[in-house]
Design an enzyme around this catalytic site. Sequence first.
Site, PDB file in Angstrom:
ATOM      1  N   GLU A   1       3.029  -3.110  10.424  1.00 18.04           N
ATOM      2  CA  GLU A   1       2.566  -3.185   9.046  1.00 18.04           C
ATOM      3  C   GLU A   1       3.471  -2.365   8.123  1.00 18.04           C
ATOM      4  O   GLU A   1       3.622  -2.679   6.941  1.00 18.04           O
ATOM      5  CB  GLU A   1       1.136  -2.672   8.917  1.00 18.04           C
ATOM      6  CG  GLU A   1       0.599  -2.846   7.498  1.00 18.04           C
ATOM      7  CD  GLU A   1      -0.682  -2.085   7.229  1.00 18.04           C
ATOM      8  OE1 GLU A   1      -1.354  -2.429   6.249  1.00 18.04           O
ATOM      9  OE2 GLU A   1      -0.989  -1.159   7.973  1.00 18.04           O
ATOM     10  N   GLU A   2       4.088  -1.338   8.664  1.00 15.89           N
ATOM     11  CA  GLU A   2       4.892  -0.429   7.849  1.00 15.89           C
ATOM     12  C   GLU A   2       6.328  -0.907   7.643  1.00 15.89           C
ATOM     13  O   GLU A   2       7.101  -0.263   6.940  1.00 15.89           O
ATOM     14  CB  GLU A   2       4.913   0.972   8.486  1.00 15.89           C
ATOM     15  CG  GLU A   2       3.538   1.565   8.753  1.00 15.89           C
ATOM     16  CD  GLU A   2       2.695   1.683   7.502  1.00 15.89           C
ATOM     17  OE1 GLU A   2       3.254   1.943   6.422  1.00 15.89           O
ATOM     18  OE2 GLU A   2       1.465   1.497   7.598  1.00 15.89           O
TER      19      GLU A   2
ATOM     20  N   ASP B   1      -0.463  -2.273  13.882  1.00 18.73           N
ATOM     21  CA  ASP B   1      -0.722  -1.443  12.712  1.00 18.73           C
ATOM     22  C   ASP B   1      -0.810  -0.025  13.252  1.00 18.73           C
ATOM     23  O   ASP B   1      -1.799   0.338  13.905  1.00 18.73           O
ATOM     24  CB  ASP B   1      -2.038  -1.850  12.043  1.00 18.73           C
ATOM     25  CG  ASP B   1      -2.314  -1.059  10.764  1.00 18.73           C
ATOM     26  OD1 ASP B   1      -1.624  -0.049  10.531  1.00 18.73           O
ATOM     27  OD2 ASP B   1      -3.228  -1.442  10.013  1.00 18.73           O
TER      28      ASP B   1
ATOM     29  N   ASP C   1       1.150   7.791   8.146  1.00 18.16           N
ATOM     30  CA  ASP C   1       1.551   6.394   8.338  1.00 18.16           C
ATOM     31  C   ASP C   1       2.975   6.321   8.869  1.00 18.16           C
ATOM     32  O   ASP C   1       3.270   5.633   9.851  1.00 18.16           O
ATOM     33  CB  ASP C   1       1.508   5.627   7.006  1.00 18.16           C
ATOM     34  CG  ASP C   1       0.125   5.098   6.660  1.00 18.16           C
ATOM     35  OD1 ASP C   1      -0.611   4.740   7.588  1.00 18.16           O
ATOM     36  OD2 ASP C   1      -0.200   5.049   5.474  1.00 18.16           O
TER      37      ASP C   1
ATOM     38  N   LEU D   1      -1.360   2.883  12.010  1.00 18.52           N
ATOM     39  CA  LEU D   1      -2.448   3.749  11.540  1.00 18.52           C
ATOM     40  C   LEU D   1      -3.290   3.000  10.520  1.00 18.52           C
ATOM     41  O   LEU D   1      -3.032   3.051   9.316  1.00 18.52           O
ATOM     42  CB  LEU D   1      -1.898   5.047  10.949  1.00 18.52           C
ATOM     43  CG  LEU D   1      -2.883   6.226  10.983  1.00 18.52           C
ATOM     44  CD1 LEU D   1      -3.267   6.574  12.411  1.00 18.52           C
ATOM     45  CD2 LEU D   1      -2.296   7.444  10.301  1.00 18.52           C
ATOM     46  N   ASP D   2      -4.301   2.311  11.012  1.00 19.46           N
ATOM     47  CA  ASP D   2      -5.202   1.554  10.158  1.00 19.46           C
ATOM     48  C   ASP D   2      -6.193   2.492   9.471  1.00 19.46           C
ATOM     49  O   ASP D   2      -6.624   3.483  10.054  1.00 19.46           O
ATOM     50  CB  ASP D   2      -5.971   0.540  11.018  1.00 19.46           C
ATOM     51  CG  ASP D   2      -7.049  -0.187  10.242  1.00 19.46           C
ATOM     52  OD1 ASP D   2      -6.695  -1.030   9.401  1.00 19.46           O
ATOM     53  OD2 ASP D   2      -8.230   0.113  10.468  1.00 19.46           O
TER      54      ASP D   2
ATOM     55  N   ASP E   1       0.834  -1.192   0.000  1.00 15.56           N
ATOM     56  CA  ASP E   1       0.000   0.000   0.000  1.00 15.56           C
ATOM     57  C   ASP E   1       0.868   1.242   0.000  1.00 15.56           C
ATOM     58  O   ASP E   1       1.931   1.282   0.631  1.00 15.56           O
ATOM     59  CB  ASP E   1      -0.909   0.028   1.241  1.00 15.56           C
ATOM     60  CG  ASP E   1      -1.809  -1.193   1.326  1.00 15.56           C
ATOM     61  OD1 ASP E   1      -2.256  -1.652   0.263  1.00 15.56           O
ATOM     62  OD2 ASP E   1      -2.050  -1.673   2.444  1.00 15.56           O
TER      63      ASP E   1
ATOM     64  N   GLU F   1      -4.195  -7.179  12.678  1.00 15.65           N
ATOM     65  CA  GLU F   1      -5.556  -6.747  12.358  1.00 15.65           C
ATOM     66  C   GLU F   1      -6.570  -7.794  12.828  1.00 15.65           C
ATOM     67  O   GLU F   1      -7.392  -7.534  13.707  1.00 15.65           O
ATOM     68  CB  GLU F   1      -5.695  -6.468  10.851  1.00 15.65           C
ATOM     69  CG  GLU F   1      -4.927  -5.234  10.411  1.00 15.65           C
ATOM     70  CD  GLU F   1      -4.995  -4.972   8.917  1.00 15.65           C
ATOM     71  OE1 GLU F   1      -4.974  -3.785   8.521  1.00 15.65           O
ATOM     72  OE2 GLU F   1      -5.036  -5.945   8.127  1.00 15.65           O
TER      73      GLU F   1
END
Length: 353
Positions: A111-112, A132, A88, A134-135, A82, A295
């Site tokens: 996630e990043e 995560d 983020d 910043l979802d 993404d 998540e």
Amino acid sequence: QRRVHGGCTHISTTTMESSDNDPITLTRFILHEQTEHPEAQGDLTILLTSIQLACKVISSNCRKAGIAKLYGLAGASNSSGDDQKKLDVLSNEIFVNALKFSTKLCVMASEEEEAPIQIERHQQGKYVVAFDPLDGSSNIDANVSIGSIWGIWKQKNPGSKGTVEDLLQAGTEMVSAGYCLYGTSTQIVMSSGRGVNGFTLDPSVGEFILTHPNIRIKDRGAIYSINEGNAQTWDPPVAEYVQSKKFPAPGEKAYSLRYVGSMVADVHRTLLYGGIFLYPADKKSPNGKLRLLYECFPMAYLIEQAGGKASTGRARILETVPTDIHGRGPVILGSKLDVEDVERRYAEWNPSQ
């Protein structure tokens, strides 16, 4: 409910309520939960306090994003492919630093970040965190509710160097999970295995105050939440279920559709109002779309702690053992009876036909 012994006030966590003259802060709540475990050394308390601080800082940055020019793309992609937003990247740095300097974990996954984030030996502890930061970041520029999600496990082999194997644990092994919602107010919803509680940030004092004690989800709701844009790729059980909620049998009431596209916002509404949230496996994503560690697992843990159910459609999602820190899975969670309606359709479906 308060019991006074020797001048000390003891609080029953099942009936905790804040009042204007006696606010129960998140820090106070966490410290009280620690007293329920005489063997506890305070490590999890410190770790949760560090997460609380990260959420406060991210909340502040979200509220001034437009002024501080934090909207827009950062010019890179994350581990899931993404496009990263500026918020983020900033939120990831805030989370990593807050967790690292707690000195209570040995390895973490974001996630990043493509690879696990190792902790220097002199700063290591016994916990493992996946998050995560910043979802729902695709909603940032539109000023829609977004959030942070985290799950906490104990290290498999205490005392050893943190490895990827410490991260690849089933959701059933989690010791705590939560999320922070940045919306009309900033709220943390969390559990450490003793029910689910919600805390709202009071900007005037800079503290999270207990506002939603002992959250319980309805056995059946009246809302379904799914990305209808994927309808052409759904498997028959999901398509049939959604159809039954749009066009119910005589005497039954149709469900309302609510879908924000930010998992934190959609699950938060499901937790409070009841109903079902679905991001199932389909023809486009046969293994599911959402990430298991940071998540699916944390949200499933919270839903189960609140009396709901979380499934892949065929099995309890928390029993899944991930094989990759960014591994994906299908998720169907919410009110117990609503989720069971979907599971029943999966049980009757023969993919070979």
